[in-house]
Design an enzyme around this catalytic site. Sequence first.
Site, PDB file in Angstrom:
ATOM      1  N   LYS A  39     100.634 -21.844  -5.515  1.00  0.00           N
ATOM      2  CA  LYS A  39     101.608 -21.884  -6.809  1.00  0.00           C
ATOM      3  C   LYS A  39     102.455 -20.493  -6.822  1.00  0.00           C
ATOM      4  O   LYS A  39     102.434 -19.451  -6.262  1.00  0.00           O
ATOM      5  CB  LYS A  39     100.494 -22.030  -7.828  1.00  0.00           C
ATOM      6  CG  LYS A  39      99.608 -20.925  -8.139  1.00  0.00           C
ATOM      7  CD  LYS A  39      98.540 -21.170  -9.049  1.00  0.00           C
ATOM      8  CE  LYS A  39      97.564 -19.934  -9.181  1.00  0.00           C
ATOM      9  NZ  LYS A  39      96.409 -20.462 -10.193  1.00  0.00           N
ATOM     10  N   ARG A 135      90.119 -23.399 -20.762  1.00  0.00           N
ATOM     11  CA  ARG A 135      91.588 -23.266 -20.530  1.00  0.00           C
ATOM     12  C   ARG A 135      91.912 -24.709 -20.495  1.00  0.00           C
ATOM     13  O   ARG A 135      92.437 -25.498 -21.454  1.00  0.00           O
ATOM     14  CB  ARG A 135      91.977 -22.632 -19.486  1.00  0.00           C
ATOM     15  CG  ARG A 135      93.451 -22.071 -19.355  1.00  0.00           C
ATOM     16  CD  ARG A 135      93.654 -20.973 -18.016  1.00  0.00           C
ATOM     17  NE  ARG A 135      93.385 -21.614 -16.787  1.00  0.00           N
ATOM     18  CZ  ARG A 135      93.295 -20.959 -15.808  1.00  0.00           C
ATOM     19  NH1 ARG A 135      94.072 -19.727 -15.881  1.00  0.00           N
ATOM     20  NH2 ARG A 135      93.297 -21.538 -14.517  1.00  0.00           N
ATOM     21  N   TYR A 267     114.247   8.640 -18.046  1.00  0.00           N
ATOM     22  CA  TYR A 267     114.496   8.323 -19.287  1.00  0.00           C
ATOM     23  C   TYR A 267     113.394   8.791 -20.318  1.00  0.00           C
ATOM     24  O   TYR A 267     112.352   8.586 -19.836  1.00  0.00           O
ATOM     25  CB  TYR A 267     114.632   6.617 -19.466  1.00  0.00           C
ATOM     26  CG  TYR A 267     116.022   6.081 -19.159  1.00  0.00           C
ATOM     27  CD1 TYR A 267     116.940   6.462 -19.718  1.00  0.00           C
ATOM     28  CD2 TYR A 267     115.783   5.329 -17.837  1.00  0.00           C
ATOM     29  CE1 TYR A 267     118.194   5.807 -19.540  1.00  0.00           C
ATOM     30  CE2 TYR A 267     117.075   4.740 -17.523  1.00  0.00           C
ATOM     31  CZ  TYR A 267     118.184   5.016 -18.361  1.00  0.00           C
ATOM     32  OH  TYR A 267     119.309   4.378 -17.882  1.00  0.00           O
ATOM     33  N   MET A 315     115.630   0.579 -14.210  1.00  0.00           N
ATOM     34  CA  MET A 315     116.012  -0.733 -13.719  1.00  0.00           C
ATOM     35  C   MET A 315     116.113  -0.636 -12.349  1.00  0.00           C
ATOM     36  O   MET A 315     115.525  -1.706 -11.378  1.00  0.00           O
ATOM     37  CB  MET A 315     117.275  -1.335 -14.509  1.00  0.00           C
ATOM     38  CG  MET A 315     117.640  -2.724 -13.965  1.00  0.00           C
ATOM     39  SD  MET A 315     119.066  -3.142 -14.694  1.00  0.00           S
ATOM     40  CE  MET A 315     118.589  -3.543 -16.333  1.00  0.00           C
TER      41      MET A 315
HETATM   42  C1  LIG Z   1      95.311 -19.967  -9.205  1.00  0.00           C
HETATM   43  C2  LIG Z   1      94.007 -20.883  -9.153  1.00  0.00           C
HETATM   44  C3  LIG Z   1      93.227 -20.674  -7.895  1.00  0.00           C
HETATM   45  C4  LIG Z   1      93.390 -19.361  -6.922  1.00  0.00           C
HETATM   46  O1  LIG Z   1      92.823 -18.220  -7.769  1.00  0.00           O
HETATM   47  P1  LIG Z   1      92.526 -16.799  -7.024  1.00  0.00           P
HETATM   48  O2  LIG Z   1      92.036 -15.813  -7.841  1.00  0.00           O
HETATM   49  O3  LIG Z   1      94.068 -16.279  -6.705  1.00  0.00           O
HETATM   50  O4  LIG Z   1      91.914 -17.023  -5.711  1.00  0.00           O
HETATM   51  C5  LIG Z   1      92.139 -21.309  -7.847  1.00  0.00           C
HETATM   52  N1  LIG Z   1      91.958 -22.464  -8.571  1.00  0.00           N
HETATM   53  C6  LIG Z   1      93.094 -22.863  -9.496  1.00  0.00           C
HETATM   54  C7  LIG Z   1      92.446 -23.873 -10.538  1.00  0.00           C
HETATM   55  C8  LIG Z   1      94.056 -21.769  -9.810  1.00  0.00           C
HETATM   56  O5  LIG Z   1      94.635 -22.160 -10.899  1.00  0.00           O
END
Ligand SMILES: *Cc1c(COP(=O)(O)O)cnc(C)c1O
Length: 370
Positions: A39, A135, A267, A315
């Site tokens: 992802k 969640r 800055y 930046m």
């Molecule tokens: C992102 C995600 C993972 C992977 O988690 P990591 O901590 O990066 O290993 C596994 N399961 C679900 C449902 C996720 O959303």
Amino acid sequence: MPRPIEARIDLSALRHNYLFARHRARTLGGESRAWAVVKANAYGHGLLRAARALGDVADGFALLDLDEAVALRQAGVRQPILLLEGFFEPSDIAVCAGHRLSVVIHCLEQLRMLRAVLPETPLPLFIKLNTGMNRLGLTAEQLPAVRRELAAMGGTAVLGTPTLITHFADADADGGEACIAWQLERFERMRTAWPEAAGFPVSLANSAAILRYPQTAHDWVRPGIMLYGGSPFASQSAESLGLRPVMTLDSRILAVQEIDAGERVGYGGTFVARRPTRVGIVACGYADGYPRHAPSGTPIVVDGRRTATLGRVSMDMLACDLTELPGSGPGSRVTLWGEGLAADEVAAASGTISYQLFCALAPRVPVVAV
Ligand SMILES: *Cc1c(COP(=O)(O)O)cnc(C)c1O
């Protein structure tokens, strides 16, 4: 000449980390398969690049976006592909079926959408239970309705055998054992209340759980950050866990300022020199994805030697201390994170986690795969 900044992606390290994750998941003798979690553009490493690198070893790929899943199929990926949030509206379902995508079902609305448009080729279902993360996921109270919906669609005879999935909230925390045990207990209670589910495959573990709780590996594990060489734990380095860094963000020194004690840098003048200081200006800033909130003192490597950032990140540039590196100057090679400097260290100094550094790598940074 382009700006001298570049992210190098070490594909052999990515493969090493994937195989290591699956090996760890099998420590207790099981035959777990591993979704490569890709992802967020493979945590900033490039979706298709990561998929190609893992193409002949990964058991499957897990991500969020339907278009990205279709892109993987079009790139020739034949393994299972799992949509971790499932589909978002009824019209997605035919696309999922057409591309043989596996889908997470995390709420009753998704089951109702599925029943309304039940495709001819059923989708492999991953039914997500909420065991305490709060969640996504179905609750114990919703299980009777889940069973009714599945039965109304013909049950496992028509739909195939679903996999049960849940997600841990505390696998990465020191002292997280109690929370893991509590979530596992809830998971078992929900399974017991659903007699057919006793034989369903199970997927629980993210990177942290794979590394610390191999007893949770079951049928499918879901490694994400560990594939990219990040440690899920604040108290253990990726290197000590056996992981190799995949992304190295490199740049160069553009200029040097020799300043007197009392002079300020950048800055807001948040850094004030206490001694005569050689300040190196690095071609990397927050528009490249470097965290703006990294304070003075964040580790950085120049010509292979560790030093520290000075003042606020701008930046397009940031400053570092070259006082003890008299041989370094304009053109010297700088590593922001990666080989020689764990992204986890830079992240910790900046009050964040390596996940965020990787995902934030800006599109303007040229990427080379090695
Ligand atoms: C992102 C995600 C993972 C992977 O988690 P990591 O901590 O990066 O290993 C596994 N399961 C679900 C449902 C996720 O959303």
